[in-house]
Design an enzyme around this catalytic site. Structure first.
Site: not given
Length: 291
Positions: A116, A176, A206, A236, A240
């Site tokens: 990102e 993540h 992942e 945040v 997930h």
């Protein structure tokens, strides 16, 4: 000759006055842009993203604040649900240029300098820097970027962990991870936990990245852990955290670990609400201005 000198002096005085008046009429306009991935969860927006935003606003009171989200999906859902339009970074920078801002500080709330950051934030920053759209345009780095960040973040996370855990208890942080390549930030943060004797183990959502759920399982088994406290390693506590980690489905981490015989509790709350984490983001922003 004296008349010419007097005339020249008069012209110089007029020019000096005009320039001084112009400078007073057009002071430097400064902006603070906080760029987040975004969230559709109102609670996490208020407590996590706004937690970091408010800390930055307090640290830079001379700058006008602007919010940016990088996720097109999140922005679209908020617009459809709430009728609120949140700009992407390029749109925000275009608006700031049109409004006459000359000094812009961008601080990202991203956890690591991964996809990102590299694909959406840095290219936009470099474009406006190359075009010299602003007199000054700088960006503060994500939370886990430089080597010194990992010990700082590890210590900051202890402030939200339960105190005095026994040897058979451990926090398990869910990160993540990356679907494209291994993100070494998780290894470095785990190394910081271990070096500081912090009872915490990291896993990532992942499956193709590491340490994935199976890696985490192997680690807590090796450490003979019996009780697990699940916490998100995410800015945040969104989808997930609420579903993959703490959801009621059989394949949530909470239920998978419970089925393995572990006593499991869950603490929902993103890193953005941690005041010590907020301080690190502020430090990154200040460092960007110095550089």
């Amino acid at each position: 000759m004296q008349k010419f000198i007097k005339l020249l002096l008069a012209v110089c005085l007029m020019l000096s006055f005009t320039m001084s008046a112009s400078a007073q009429a057009a002071p430097t306009k400064k902006a603070l842009v906080v760029a987040s991935f975004g969230t559709t969860f109102p609670d996490t927006l208020k407590n996590d993203i706004e937690g970091i935003e408010n800390a930055l606003k307090k640290a830079f009171p001379d700058r006008d604040f602007y919010r940016v989200f990088t996720s097109n999906i999140v922005k679209k859902r908020i617009a459809e649900r709430d009728g609120i339009v949140i700009d992407d970074l390029k749109t925000a920078l275009d608006k700031l240029a049109a409004q006459g801002y000359t000094d812009v500080l961008v601080q990202t709330t991203l956890l690591t300098p991964a996809e990102e950051y590299n694909n959406k934030i840095l290219p936009a920053i470099k474009e406006y820097q190359t075009n010299k759209t602003f007199q000054k345009l700088v960006i503060g780095k994500p939370l886990l970027t430089e080597d010194k960040d990992f010990n700082l973040v590890a210590k900051a996370l202890t402030t939200q962990m339960p105190k005095n855990l026994n040897s058979d208890q451990s926090v398990v942080f869910m990160g993540h991870g990356s679907p494209h390549m291994h993100n070494v930030a998780y290894d470095k943060l785990q190394a910081a936990f271990d070096k500081l004797n912090i009872p915490a183990v990291i896993g990532v959502v992942e499956e193709d990245d590491h340490p994935n759920f199976e890696d985490m399982q192997a680690t807590i088994a090796k450490r003979k852990i019996k009780e697990v406290i699940l916490m998100p390693l995410m800015v945040v506590a969104g989808d997930h955290a609420n579903n993959d980690m703490a959801g009621d489905e059989d394949d949530s981490w909470k239920n998978l670990l419970s089925a393995d015989g572990y006593k499991v509790s869950v603490v929902l709350g993103g890193l953005g609400r941690n005041s010590e984490i907020q301080k690190i983001y502020v430090a990154h922003a200040k460092q960007a201005l110095k550089n």
